[in-house]
Design a protein around this motif. Structure first.
Motif, mmCIF file in Angstrom:
data_model
loop_
_atom_site.group_PDB
_atom_site.id
_atom_site.type_symbol
_atom_site.label_atom_id
_atom_site.label_comp_id
_atom_site.label_asym_id
_atom_site.label_seq_id
_atom_site.Cartn_x
_atom_site.Cartn_y
_atom_site.Cartn_z
ATOM 1 N N ARG A 7 7.397 11.667 -3.899
ATOM 2 C CA ARG A 7 8.639 10.915 -4.080
ATOM 3 C C ARG A 7 8.690 10.288 -5.464
ATOM 4 N NH1 ARG A 7 7.173 9.890 1.146
ATOM 5 N NH2 ARG A 7 8.728 10.517 2.702
ATOM 6 N N TYR A 8 9.881 10.312 -6.071
ATOM 7 C CA TYR A 8 10.092 9.684 -7.380
ATOM 8 C C TYR A 8 11.267 8.731 -7.306
ATOM 9 C CZ TYR A 8 6.527 12.399 -9.638
ATOM 10 O OH TYR A 8 5.309 12.898 -9.998
ATOM 11 N N TYR A 9 11.065 7.529 -7.873
ATOM 12 C CA TYR A 9 12.028 6.445 -7.700
ATOM 13 C C TYR A 9 12.662 6.044 -9.026
ATOM 14 C CZ TYR A 9 9.413 5.692 -3.326
ATOM 15 O OH TYR A 9 8.808 5.837 -2.107
ATOM 16 N N THR A 10 13.957 5.792 -9.015
ATOM 17 C CA THR A 10 14.606 5.195 -10.191
ATOM 18 C C THR A 10 14.371 3.685 -10.113
ATOM 19 O OG1 THR A 10 16.675 4.730 -9.054
ATOM 20 C CG2 THR A 10 16.475 6.913 -10.098
ATOM 21 N N GLU A 33 17.036 6.780 0.061
ATOM 22 C CA GLU A 33 16.782 8.194 -0.209
ATOM 23 C C GLU A 33 16.374 8.324 -1.670
ATOM 24 O OE1 GLU A 33 17.122 11.140 1.631
ATOM 25 O OE2 GLU A 33 17.096 9.753 3.331
ATOM 26 N N VAL A 34 15.250 8.976 -1.938
ATOM 27 C CA VAL A 34 14.832 9.145 -3.338
ATOM 28 C C VAL A 34 14.543 10.611 -3.613
ATOM 29 C CG1 VAL A 34 13.861 6.817 -3.494
ATOM 30 C CG2 VAL A 34 12.379 8.707 -2.806
ATOM 31 N N GLU A 35 14.345 10.919 -4.886
ATOM 32 C CA GLU A 35 14.126 12.317 -5.266
ATOM 33 C C GLU A 35 12.768 12.807 -4.759
ATOM 34 O OE1 GLU A 35 13.075 14.935 -9.155
ATOM 35 O OE2 GLU A 35 14.156 13.069 -9.546
ATOM 36 N N MET A 36 12.789 13.984 -4.141
ATOM 37 C CA MET A 36 11.527 14.605 -3.709
ATOM 38 C C MET A 36 11.233 15.751 -4.664
ATOM 39 S SD MET A 36 10.483 13.200 -0.815
ATOM 40 C CE MET A 36 9.728 14.304 0.368
ATOM 41 N N ARG A 37 10.008 15.820 -5.150
ATOM 42 C CA ARG A 37 9.633 16.958 -5.995
ATOM 43 C C ARG A 37 8.637 17.819 -5.225
ATOM 44 N NH1 ARG A 37 8.969 13.906 -11.854
ATOM 45 N NH2 ARG A 37 11.035 12.955 -11.819
ATOM 46 N N LYS A 63 0.854 -1.200 0.000
ATOM 47 C CA LYS A 63 0.000 0.000 0.000
ATOM 48 C C LYS A 63 0.884 1.243 0.000
ATOM 49 C CE LYS A 63 -4.456 -1.378 1.598
ATOM 50 N NZ LYS A 63 -4.319 -2.837 1.585
ATOM 51 N N ASP A 64 0.341 2.288 -0.595
ATOM 52 C CA ASP A 64 1.026 3.577 -0.654
ATOM 53 C C ASP A 64 1.438 4.048 0.746
ATOM 54 O OD1 ASP A 64 1.978 5.535 -2.189
ATOM 55 O OD2 ASP A 64 0.051 6.258 -2.950
ATOM 56 N N SER A 65 0.502 3.862 1.703
ATOM 57 C CA SER A 65 0.746 4.332 3.073
ATOM 58 C C SER A 65 1.928 3.582 3.710
ATOM 59 C CB SER A 65 -0.505 4.133 3.922
ATOM 60 O OG SER A 65 -0.943 2.788 3.807
ATOM 61 N N TYR A 66 2.066 2.297 3.353
ATOM 62 C CA TYR A 66 3.161 1.479 3.893
ATOM 63 C C TYR A 66 4.507 1.986 3.364
ATOM 64 C CZ TYR A 66 6.048 -2.636 4.871
ATOM 65 O OH TYR A 66 7.049 -3.475 5.312
ATOM 66 N N LEU A 67 4.498 2.347 2.082
ATOM 67 C CA LEU A 67 5.710 2.878 1.455
ATOM 68 C C LEU A 67 6.124 4.186 2.143
ATOM 69 C CD1 LEU A 67 7.539 2.055 -0.843
ATOM 70 C CD2 LEU A 67 6.106 3.321 -2.430
ATOM 71 N N ARG A 68 5.119 5.025 2.401
ATOM 72 C CA ARG A 68 5.397 6.312 3.064
ATOM 73 C C ARG A 68 5.990 6.067 4.456
ATOM 74 N NH1 ARG A 68 0.489 9.040 1.946
ATOM 75 N NH2 ARG A 68 -0.051 7.732 2.308
ATOM 76 N N LYS A 69 5.419 5.084 5.167
ATOM 77 C CA LYS A 69 5.886 4.757 6.523
ATOM 78 C C LYS A 69 7.354 4.304 6.491
ATOM 79 C CE LYS A 69 4.513 1.969 10.574
ATOM 80 N NZ LYS A 69 5.862 1.900 11.062
ATOM 81 N N LEU A 70 7.706 3.501 5.466
ATOM 82 C CA LEU A 70 9.101 3.045 5.344
ATOM 83 C C LEU A 70 10.047 4.234 5.253
ATOM 84 C CD1 LEU A 70 8.862 0.096 2.754
ATOM 85 C CD2 LEU A 70 9.429 -0.088 5.168
ATOM 86 N N HIS A 71 9.623 5.261 4.513
ATOM 87 C CA HIS A 71 10.465 6.467 4.373
ATOM 88 C C HIS A 71 10.546 7.214 5.703
ATOM 89 C CE1 HIS A 71 11.546 6.439 0.146
ATOM 90 N NE2 HIS A 71 10.335 5.982 -0.114
ATOM 91 N N LEU A 72 9.396 7.365 6.350
ATOM 92 C CA LEU A 72 9.376 8.102 7.617
ATOM 93 C C LEU A 72 10.227 7.398 8.672
ATOM 94 C CD1 LEU A 72 5.579 9.075 7.732
ATOM 95 C CD2 LEU A 72 7.513 10.594 7.262
ATOM 96 N N ASP A 73 10.233 6.057 8.610
ATOM 97 C CA ASP A 73 11.023 5.298 9.586
ATOM 98 C C ASP A 73 12.491 5.163 9.168
ATOM 99 O OD1 ASP A 73 8.595 5.006 10.752
ATOM 100 O OD2 ASP A 73 8.346 2.869 10.299
ATOM 101 N N GLY A 74 12.834 5.787 8.037
ATOM 102 C CA GLY A 74 14.226 5.705 7.563
ATOM 103 C C GLY A 74 14.600 4.316 7.081
ATOM 104 N N LYS A 75 13.589 3.531 6.613
ATOM 105 C CA LYS A 75 13.875 2.153 6.185
ATOM 106 C C LYS A 75 13.845 2.001 4.662
ATOM 107 C CE LYS A 75 12.194 -0.158 10.333
ATOM 108 N NZ LYS A 75 11.052 -0.838 10.936
ATOM 109 N N ALA A 76 13.800 3.126 3.958
ATOM 110 C CA ALA A 76 13.763 3.061 2.500
ATOM 111 C C ALA A 76 14.899 3.926 1.963
ATOM 112 C CB ALA A 76 12.418 3.566 1.993
#
Length: 392
Positions: A78-81, A69-73, A54-67
């Motif tokens: 967030r945008y991912y290669t 670093e990706v480009e923020m616009r 889920k989108d929310s799970y992906l966001r949580k991974l970023h907030l928890d520092g578990k993903a």
């Protein structure tokens, strides 16, 4: 007044030279000479879909520092290669309850999947199907090798190789399967701009195999022609999960060699009477020739064979009749999902891109989404067959 007759070889040569020059200009405009094709970045929603979270799970991974670093616009999007997506896969896999949830490739004991895409008639969407299958498998975390066996080299062009300019000293599968002094397959494999996807490009050199094989058969020299592709794939087998071979639209020695190397066959069909009739002839010929190859010791055991309906227009009555007809004839051998005919796919092709590469914003949203959903559904069905072949 006597009509001056033209020599067709000169006329065709002149047209080819003119066209080649114009294509070179077109290419220079799209991609300046030193620019390699680059892959776009993916929005968070697309990445969540690819990973099956889920989108929310992906966001949580970023907030928890578990993903990564990706480009923020602007507005915090967030945008991912593709590299970011692969890194996420590997990270999520470590905590997965079921092995292979995020990295679905081969495990101990799984055989390499070699999917040969064939059709006898041009315009059936064969290359488009092969390219989208190879790219989607790569996005889904499989290690993929695409092989362009078609001397017309459309699959190579889609991946940024222009055969008449980039492969002047060879570099096709021909170099690895020729009868005199073949090179290791690894020498002709090229990285693409697509994470997890390598390619063996094609060009007219491939025709040499068609010309040399009869001589080799007459001399009975070397190994049998139909084992040559398979023998070469064995050299790099450990590096890949899936191989996708785009065959030429005729039944020559190249196609037969690819069919002998295959573990699975995908036949593209445009659902129109003439196309289905020509496919019927093609299947009869294929069956006869493969029978001969089989008697000579060729391996004809496949995991699966499927027909995929391409360039399908759901509102077209005769096409619907053709599809029903095929389903009644071949049953489960016809994929449930179809590749829709879409301006999004053809327009992307003009700039030598697939639907996975183009920026969504170039199309009206519904046009893009419908085409993308149809391709994703077909590719997901094929992925299911791959997993099944591995006993999962």
């Amino acid at each position: 007044m006597q009509h001056r007759r033209e020599r067709i070889d000169e006329l065709i040569g002149e047209h080819a030279a003119r066209l080649s020059e114009r294509l070179q200009q077109h290419r220079a405009q799209l991609f300046p000479p030193n620019a390699a094709k680059e892959m776009r970045k993916f929005a968070a929603g697309e990445v969540a879909d690819l990973l099956g979270v889920k989108d929310s799970y992906l966001r949580k991974l970023h907030l928890d520092g578990k993903a990564p670093e990706v480009e923020m616009r602007g507005n915090g999007r967030r945008y991912y290669t593709p590299e970011d997506i692969q890194a996420l896969r590997e990270q999520l896999e470590k905590g997965a309850k079921i092995p292979g949830t995020y990295t679905p490739g081969r495990r101990e004991g799984d055989h390499l999947q070699v999917i040969t895409v064939i059709n006898f008639k041009g315009g059936s969407g064969k290359t488009t199907t092969a390219a989208h299958l190879a790219q989607k498998a790569a996005l889904d975390g499989y290690r993929v090798l695409a092989i362009d066996l078609d001397p017309q080299a459309s699959l190579s062009a889609l991946h940024g190789f222009q055969p008449e300019f980039d492969l002047l000293d060879g570099g096709t599968l021909y170099d690895a399967i020729r009868y005199d002094d073949p090179c290791p397959l690894a020498q002709v494999i090229q990285k693409t701009y697509f994470t997890n996807l390598d390619i063996v490009p094609g060009n007219l050199d491939l025709m040499e195999f068609e010309h040399e094989t009869p001589r080799a058969l007459a001399e009975r020299s070397g190994s049998l022609f139909f084992t040559r592709v398979g023998d070469k794939l064995a050299e790099v087998e450990g590096d890949y999960d899936v191989v996708v071979i785009d065959c030429p639209p005729q039944l020559g020695f190249l196609t037969m060699s690819a069919l002998s190397a295959a573990t699975a066959v995908l036949v593209t069909v445009h659902p129109q009477m003439l196309d289905v009739m020509s496919m019927c002839q093609f299947l009869l010929m294929t069956s006869n020739l493969l029978g001969v190859v089989s008697e000579a010791g060729g391996n004809m055991d496949y995991d699966w064979l499927r027909y995929v309906v391409t360039r399908y227009e759901p509102g077209d009555g005769p096409q619907n009749q053709m599809v029903s007809f095929m389903r009644s004839m071949f049953g489960d051998h016809v994929l449930n999902h179809t590749v829709l005919k879409s301006t999004a796919i053809s327009d992307a092709g003009i700039t030598k891109q697939t639907l996975y590469e183009v920026e969504k914003s170039q199309f009206t949203r519904t046009t893009y989404d419908r085409a993308r959903e149809s391709l994703d559904a077909v590719n997901a069905e094929i992925e299911g067959l791959i997993q099944q072949a591995w006993g999962r």
